[in-house]
Design an enzyme around this catalytic site. Structure first.
Site, PDB file in Angstrom:
ATOM      1  N   CYS A 101      -1.897   8.310   4.649  1.00  0.00           N
ATOM      2  CA  CYS A 101      -1.869   7.956   3.230  1.00  0.00           C
ATOM      3  C   CYS A 101      -3.193   8.296   2.562  1.00  0.00           C
ATOM      4  O   CYS A 101      -3.246   8.516   1.345  1.00  0.00           O
ATOM      5  CB  CYS A 101      -1.531   6.482   3.043  1.00  0.00           C
ATOM      6  SG  CYS A 101      -2.579   5.365   3.986  1.00  0.00           S
ATOM      7  N   GLU A 120       0.882  -1.175   0.000  1.00  0.00           N
ATOM      8  CA  GLU A 120       0.000   0.000   0.000  1.00  0.00           C
ATOM      9  C   GLU A 120       0.911   1.213   0.000  1.00  0.00           C
ATOM     10  O   GLU A 120       1.741   1.370   0.881  1.00  0.00           O
ATOM     11  CB  GLU A 120      -0.918  -0.038   1.222  1.00  0.00           C
ATOM     12  CG  GLU A 120      -2.000   1.030   1.191  1.00  0.00           C
ATOM     13  CD  GLU A 120      -1.641   2.224   2.036  1.00  0.00           C
ATOM     14  OE1 GLU A 120      -1.353   3.293   1.437  1.00  0.00           O
ATOM     15  OE2 GLU A 120      -1.644   2.114   3.265  1.00  0.00           O
TER      16      GLU A 120
END
Length: 497
Positions: A284, A250
Site C-alpha cells: 500500500c 487503511e
C-alpha cells in the site's frame, strides 16, 4: 510435493468440519493449489460473532498481565515456526522468501510489543480542581472486533490488529483475505496453541460476501480493515448506521519519493528502486511516483532504468530473486491496462515491462518493471490512481513548492520520502506534504510496530494501525473519586440542598 492445507473455520474454540469451497493458488505456479477453504455462510459468520460475544465478559475481566502472558507464549511459537511460516507465505502470496521472513519477524515484533505493554499503564491520573478529589482517565475495551485483512501482508497486518485488540480485553472475529487463507488459518492455529481461551479469536474464511455479513452484524463493535478504498468506503457506509461502531481503515495510496537537487545520488536511486519494486510494487506504501528535480531527471532516469532492468523477478522461494509474481491474473490485467493508459496519456516509456514466465512450462503471474517519464498535468490518471504492481512514473519538478504541489495532487495520502541533505528542506516537506508516514533519505516503504501506520484522505480515516491502534480498540472513561466527607463541586457549583 508439499501437502495442501485443509481449510476450516474456527468458532468458539472449535475447528469446524473441513469444506473445499474455493482454492488458494500459488501465484508463481497457478497449477499448484496451496489449500482449499470454506466460504463462510451468513449463519457461520453470525455464530462466530456470537462466540466472540460470549467469550468477551470473562476475557475482559481477566488480568491484563494474564492476557499479555498469552502473547508471550505466542511469540515463542512464532519464533519456533519462522521458516515454515515464511515458506507458506511465499507459496501463497508470491512474495520473495526474504521478504516473507522479514514479515514474520515484523509480526513477532508486534506480539513482543504487545506483551511488553501488558504491564504498562492503562490510563492517566489527572489533577482535579477539588483537593479532595482524585481524577483518572481509563481505557476500556469496546467488545467484539472484526479484523479484515489483505493478502499482501497476510501475517504482520493481522497481528497489528489482533494484538492490541485482544490485549486490551476485546475478543475478535478474523477474516483473512480469500487470496491468503492458509496463512490466516495458521495464525489462528498458533493462537490456539498459545492457550488463548475459546472464543477470544474466531476465524471465518471467504470473499467479500463473508466480510459484508461480518460488517453488517450489529454485535460487532469495531471493524479493523486494510485494503482498497472501495471496500473501506463500503464498510464505513454500512457502519454509519450503527450508533456505537468504530471503523479503523487503511485504504491504499499513490505514494512517492521526492529526489531533491542536493540528494545523494546513489542513495536516491536505491530508495526509488526499493519503493517501487519491493513486493513487486504491491505494498500500500509502494512508491509508484518518483518526483525528481529537473536538474537531475535525465541522469536519474538512466540510472534508475539501468538498475530496474537488472532486477530478477522469479520463483519467490529462491532468495536470489528480487521479487516474485503479482497475486493473480486479475492483477496482471489491471497493471497491463495502466501500462497501456500511461502510453495513451503521453508517457515516454523507458522500460516496457510486460508478462513473462521465468520457468518454461509453468504459468505464473509474472510482470517485469514498467518505467516511464511523464510531466505532471492535472488530467493524467496514471500518476494519480493506485496501480498496485511494478509500474512507476518519473516526474520532473522545478522547485520544492512544485514538488509539494505534485505530491499532494492525488486523492491519497499514505506515505512519502524525501531525499535531501538539507534539514530546512526536510522540514518544509514534513510540514507541507499530506501523508501519514514520512521518511528522509529512505524508501517510502517500511514500518516499525511501535509507530502508527495509517494515512489521510482516501488512504485512511484517522485510526492508524500497529501501536496506534490502541486508541481505536478502546474508549476513554473518566473516573473521579471524592475522599472528603462532604460534596464539593468543580467550577464553583454550589452543593447546597
Amino acid at each position: 510435493m508439499t501437502p495442501t492445507v485443509v481449510g476450516r473455520h474456527a468458532i468458539g474454540g472449535e475447528w469446524l468440519a473441513p469444506r473445499a469451497d474455493f482454492p488458494s493458488a500459488n501465484p508463481a505456479n497457478l497449477a499448484e493449489a496451496v489449500g482449499r477453504f470454506p466460504a463462510a455462510t451468513p449463519d457461520e459468520t453470525r455464530q462466530a460473532v456470537q462466540a466472540a460475544r460470549a467469550a468477551y465478559p470473562a476475557w475482559r475481566r481477566a488480568s491484563r498481565i494474564h492476557r499479555a502472558e498469552c502473547f508471550d507464549r505466542l511469540a515463542r511459537l512464532i519464533d519456533r515456526d519462522t521458516d515454515a511460516l515464511a515458506q507458506l507465505m511465499a507459496r501463497e502470496c508470491g512474495k520473495n522468501i526474504t521478504e516473507c521472513r522479514a514479515e514474520v519477524v515484523e509480526g513477532l515484533h508486534m506480539v513482543q510489543y504487545v506483551f511488553g505493554t501488558g504491564r504498562g499503564p492503562v490510563g492517566e491520573i489527572v489533577a482535579s480542581e477539588i483537593t479532595e478529589k482524585d481524577a483518572y482517565i481509563r481505557r476500556k475495551p469496546w467488545g467484539v472486533v472484526a479484523v479484515v485483512t489483505p493478502w499482501n501482508f497476510p501475517f504482520a497486518v493481522p497481528l497489528w490488529m489482533l494484538g492490541p485488540s485482544l490485549l486490551e480485553g476485546n475478543t475478535a472475529v478474523f477474516k483473512p483475505s480469500e487470496d491468503t487463507p492458509a496463512v490466516g488459518q495458521k495464525i489462528v492455529e498458533l493462537f490456539f496453541e498459545a492457550g488463548f481461551p475459546a472464543g477470544t479469536i474466531n476465524l471465518v474464511h471467504g470473499d467479500g460476501s463473508a466480510g459484508e455479513a461480518l460488517v453488517k452484524n450489529p454485535g460487532v463493535n469495531v471493524v479493523l480493515f486494510t485494503g482498497s478504498y472501495e471496500v473501506g468506503k463500503r464498510i464505513q457506509m454500512v457502519s454509519a448506521e450503527l450508533p456505537d461502531r468504530i471503523v479503523a481503515a487503511e485504504m491504499g495510496s499513490k505514494s512517492a519519493v521526492i529526489v531533491c537537487d542536493d540528494a545523494r545520488f546513489d542513495l536516491a536511486v536505491s530508495a526509488g528502486i526499493l519503493s517501487a519494486f519491493k513486493t513487486t510494487g504491491q505494498r500500500c506504501v509502494s512508491g509508484s511516483r518518483i518526483l525528481v528535480h529537473e536538474s537531475l531527471i535525465d541522469r536519474y532516469a538512466k540510472a534508475f532504468t539501468d538498475v530496474a532492468s537488472r532486477l530478477k523477478f522469479g520463483d519467490p522461494l529462491d532468495s536470489r530473486n528480487f521479487a516474485g509474481p503479482v497475486i493473480h491474473q486479475g492483477a496482471v490485467k489491471k497493471v497491463l491496462e495502466y501500462n497501456a493508459l500511461a502510453k495513451k496519456e503521453g508517457a515516454a516509456v523507458l522500460l516496457d515491462g510486460g508478462e513473462f514466465q521465468p520457468t518454461p512450462g509453468v504459468t505464473g503471474c509474472f510482470l517485469e518493471p514498467f518505467v516511464y517519464r511523464i510531466p505532471h498535468t492535472p488530467t493524467v490518471r496514471c500518476i494519480r490512481e493506485e496501480v498496485f504492481g511494478p509500474h512507476v512514473a518519473l516526474i520532473p519538478f522545478r522547485s520544492d513548492e512544485d514538488a509539494v504541489r505534485i505530491y499532494n495532487d492525488t486523492e491519497y495520502g499514505l506515505s512519502m520520502a524525501v531525499i535531501t541533505e538539507s534539514y530546512r528542506r526536510m522540514r518544509y516537506f514534513r510540514d507541507e506534504c499530506e501523508y501519514g508516514m514520512g521518511y528522509v533519505n529512505l524508501p517510502c516503504i517500511g514500518a516499525e510496530v511501535h509507530l502508527p501506520f495509517g494515512g489521510v484522505k482516501k488512504s485512511g480515516n484517522g485510526h492508524p494501525s500497529a501501536a496506534g491502534l490502541v486508541e481505536a480498540v478502546t474508549h476513554k472513561t473518566a473516573w473521579t473519586v471524592n475522599h472528603a466527607t462532604e460534596i464539593k463541586m468543580a467550577q464553583g457549583l454550589s452543593a447546597e440542598i
